[in-house]
Design an enzyme around this catalytic site. Sequence first.
Site, PDB file in Angstrom:
ATOM      1  N   GLU A 174      15.441   8.670  41.280  1.00  0.00           N
ATOM      2  CA  GLU A 174      15.705   8.440  39.863  1.00  0.00           C
ATOM      3  C   GLU A 174      16.431   9.609  39.221  1.00  0.00           C
ATOM      4  OE1 GLU A 174      12.072   7.456  37.800  1.00  0.00           O
ATOM      5  OE2 GLU A 174      11.377   6.331  39.548  1.00  0.00           O
ATOM      6  N   CYS A 203      18.675  14.876  34.109  1.00  0.00           N
ATOM      7  CA  CYS A 203      17.445  15.215  34.820  1.00  0.00           C
ATOM      8  C   CYS A 203      17.578  14.619  36.220  1.00  0.00           C
ATOM      9  CB  CYS A 203      16.245  14.620  34.074  1.00  0.00           C
ATOM     10  SG  CYS A 203      14.695  14.838  34.958  1.00  0.00           S
ATOM     11  N   CYS A 210       7.020  13.097  46.776  1.00  0.00           N
ATOM     12  CA  CYS A 210       6.578  14.473  46.561  1.00  0.00           C
ATOM     13  C   CYS A 210       5.273  14.698  47.309  1.00  0.00           C
ATOM     14  CB  CYS A 210       6.374  14.713  45.061  1.00  0.00           C
ATOM     15  SG  CYS A 210       5.936  16.419  44.653  1.00  0.00           S
ATOM     16  N   CYS A 245      -0.127  15.992  42.484  1.00  0.00           N
ATOM     17  CA  CYS A 245      -0.664  16.153  41.117  1.00  0.00           C
ATOM     18  C   CYS A 245      -1.248  14.816  40.658  1.00  0.00           C
ATOM     19  CB  CYS A 245       0.430  16.635  40.157  1.00  0.00           C
ATOM     20  SG  CYS A 245       1.125  18.215  40.674  1.00  0.00           S
ATOM     21  N   CYS A 247       0.684  12.337  38.153  1.00  0.00           N
ATOM     22  CA  CYS A 247       2.130  12.174  38.321  1.00  0.00           C
ATOM     23  C   CYS A 247       2.463  10.995  39.234  1.00  0.00           C
ATOM     24  CB  CYS A 247       2.717  13.462  38.893  1.00  0.00           C
ATOM     25  SG  CYS A 247       4.501  13.373  39.121  1.00  0.00           S
ATOM     26  N   CYS A 251       9.381  10.615  35.372  1.00  0.00           N
ATOM     27  CA  CYS A 251       9.838  10.495  36.748  1.00  0.00           C
ATOM     28  C   CYS A 251       8.879   9.750  37.654  1.00  0.00           C
ATOM     29  CB  CYS A 251      10.103  11.885  37.317  1.00  0.00           C
ATOM     30  SG  CYS A 251       8.788  13.032  36.935  1.00  0.00           S
TER      31      CYS A 251
END
Length: 349
Positions: free
Chosen positions: A92, A105, A112, A116, A119, A333
């Site tokens: 994205e 961005c 990832c 977290c 997220c 995101c």
Amino acid sequence: MRKTELTTLTMEELEEYCINIGEKKFRAKQIFEWIHRGAKSIDEMTNLSINLRTKLKENAKITNMVIERKITSKEDGTRKYLLLLEDDNVIEGVVMKYKHGLTACISSQIGCAMGCTFCASTVNGLVRNLTAGEMVKQILLMQEDVGERISNIVVMGIGEPLHNFKNLISFLKIVNDENGLNIGNRHITISTCGLVPEIKKLADLKIPINLAISLHAANDDIRKTLIPIANKYSIEELLASCRYYLEMTNRRITFEYALIDGVNDGEKDARELRRLLKKMLCHVNLIPINKIEERDYRKSDSKRIKKFKEILEEFGVQVTIRREMGADIDAACGQLRNKVLKSQNSNML
Ligand code: SAH
């Protein structure tokens, strides 16, 4: 033989490449300019001889990526892009319009590994790092689509940029190059959840980019419940690396603090944060947390956010509340990518 991805090369590397294939060094500048003006094929490079173009086509390529979907916010014109990579992965990117120009961005990884808990990007883990070329290409595609120069970059999309350190540094050199996008270091911000050794490594390179730290808590106990890397590096160690960064680059640090109802948004938290940051040249960016489908966290109400801000300001800590851009289009995101992954999975059933 694997083809060389030209978009991934810094100007220096491209010069070396040209020499290696038996060409003059100055060809690198021409090729670099074409790529970073958004050329999609080597055939477009009409100031190169047909011979050279043929040679390039045989052993090199321009990073291939396409806009798979675009959603424009009705509220503020923020555009969110779902970008399709050559290996069928999706990432994205977002373009936001501010008074001082357009900010892109971008993502630094596919998925990832950081985990977290609030997220969306990390829900399905890490697939792979993005190449420097894939990071640059996001900007080129979005710039072409908007039809206006992108003047600022934030590396705050999917992924942890400092977990992809080497490619990130190449990316920074490429976008900063005057023959390419020519975006000043001061117009670039990278955001990290706090990889302490990499923050120090970045500081040693003395590239004056802006560093944003996803702090999100004022003590280790709370931070550990939100950001797993906090188990490895304490807030004290993190802040020490930030002071070192400040010393080496002279750039003020931004601390991001996503306010989550009942978790980290109390008056006690604000006072603790104030104590931590009081003596530091920094800025706090309060972010009302975005609700994500996969998690149960809720946004703090505006009264609580206002109180939190006031407490920090009482002792001179600089604070802003982040404007929620593109809230109507899931601009935070990872959310769009997850929706796509889910629909792909259900199609397969
Ligand atoms: N991995 C990097 C950059 C990507 S996330 C980092 O952790 O900083 C960019 C910012 O968005 C980070 O501050 C991150 O903590 C924050 N963020 C992630 N999910 C969010 C959510 N649901 N609501 C608000 N902010 C969120």
